[in-house]
Design an enzyme around this catalytic site. Sequence first.
Site, PDB file in Angstrom:
ATOM      1  N   LYS A   1       0.840  -1.199   0.000  1.00 22.77           N
ATOM      2  CA  LYS A   1       0.000   0.000   0.000  1.00 22.77           C
ATOM      3  C   LYS A   1       0.876   1.251   0.000  1.00 22.77           C
ATOM      4  CE  LYS A   1      -3.898  -2.207   2.284  1.00 22.77           C
ATOM      5  NZ  LYS A   1      -4.454  -2.666   3.556  1.00 22.77           N
TER       6      LYS A   1
ATOM      7  N   GLN B   1      -5.411  -1.738   9.466  1.00 21.22           N
ATOM      8  CA  GLN B   1      -5.254  -3.043   8.820  1.00 21.22           C
ATOM      9  C   GLN B   1      -5.903  -4.139   9.661  1.00 21.22           C
ATOM     10  OE1 GLN B   1      -3.977  -3.524   5.784  1.00 21.22           O
ATOM     11  NE2 GLN B   1      -4.111  -5.750   5.858  1.00 21.22           N
TER      12      GLN B   1
ATOM     13  N   ASP C   1     -11.742   2.552   3.683  1.00 19.93           N
ATOM     14  CA  ASP C   1     -12.179   1.160   3.507  1.00 19.93           C
ATOM     15  C   ASP C   1     -13.676   1.066   3.216  1.00 19.93           C
ATOM     16  OD1 ASP C   1     -10.184  -0.830   3.692  1.00 19.93           O
ATOM     17  OD2 ASP C   1      -9.966  -0.483   5.850  1.00 19.93           O
TER      18      ASP C   1
HETATM   19  N1  GUN Z   1      -6.998  -6.823   5.546  1.00 17.61           N
HETATM   20  C1  GUN Z   1      -7.195  -7.512   4.399  1.00 17.61           C
HETATM   21  N2  GUN Z   1      -7.909  -6.798   3.525  1.00 17.61           N
HETATM   22  C2  GUN Z   1      -8.186  -5.614   4.114  1.00 17.61           C
HETATM   23  C3  GUN Z   1      -8.893  -4.437   3.705  1.00 17.61           C
HETATM   24  O1  GUN Z   1      -9.433  -4.336   2.599  1.00 17.61           O
HETATM   25  N3  GUN Z   1      -8.930  -3.424   4.607  1.00 17.61           N
HETATM   26  C4  GUN Z   1      -8.352  -3.516   5.825  1.00 17.61           C
HETATM   27  N4  GUN Z   1      -8.466  -2.481   6.644  1.00 17.61           N
HETATM   28  N5  GUN Z   1      -7.699  -4.588   6.246  1.00 17.61           N
HETATM   29  C5  GUN Z   1      -7.607  -5.629   5.390  1.00 17.61           C
END
Ligand code: GUN
Length: 280
Positions: A52, A96, A119
Amino acid sequence: MILIDGKKIAAELREELKQEVSELKAKHNKVPGLTVILIGDMAPSQIYVRNKEKSANEVGLKSEIIKYPEAVEEKTILDKIEELNKDDTVSGILVQLPLPKHIDKQKVIETIAPSKDVDGFHPMNVGNLSAGYESSVPCTPLGCYLLIKKIESNLSGKKAVMVGRSNLNGKPMAQLLLKENCTVTITHSRTKDLKAECLEADIIVAAVGIPELVKGDWVKKDAIVIDVGINKTDKGIVGDVAFDEVSKVAKALTPVPGGVGPMTIACLLKNTIECFKRSR
Ligand code: GUN
């Protein structure tokens, strides 16, 4: 059969976003900022977060990762989120997942300001999406949606079947396709005849975490099939779709890896930019 090249389409999207960030910078003398909170040292989370950050930097966003040890108190996280909510250099906040057991996921999600919820997990955004109002949309279904639209721009009247009803994918995906005037079915583990449901579909989105669940004889000729699964097996990483079989009948199919995955991260950057623009 069209192999949907998520890697390439994500790279094109990042290129567009890079251009947009540079225009925003010229206009506002400020760039959108993404802050990621990472708790503990789970390997997959570390990898996602690193990817990311790399992508955020590539398109010119300001990006920050705040790391906490596994044993961090819930209050420390909630206080940090409150602080980030007030910080106007932060356009988007992502915590996360998964979280350690002693931290209440719902409380964390609901503490993030809906306007910074990149998200799209906050109930306010979930509600706005389902009502058809402007909202942040979860990154994975948004990525799937953009891939489907690349193949077929007019989805009106298409029959779309979601395999899986998760808040992360199945439900928001259904909302996006409903907005496009698809007839949407959401299937799940108690669905009576999953194969029969899938055979009706012009579009299948599989997101259940069962390796190669969707078989070749479950898929109508010329269907579009989107595979969200990432499953570790003895054969290596496979999706929720039996790729070799389905590739013989589908019109278009995403590979795993290299399909939905790269789009998810590109959409996170897109959401961060959208949050920035809405805050202006
Ligand atoms: N962990 C795995 N996929 C995601 C996601 O799309 N958002 C977040 N915050 N954590 C994740």
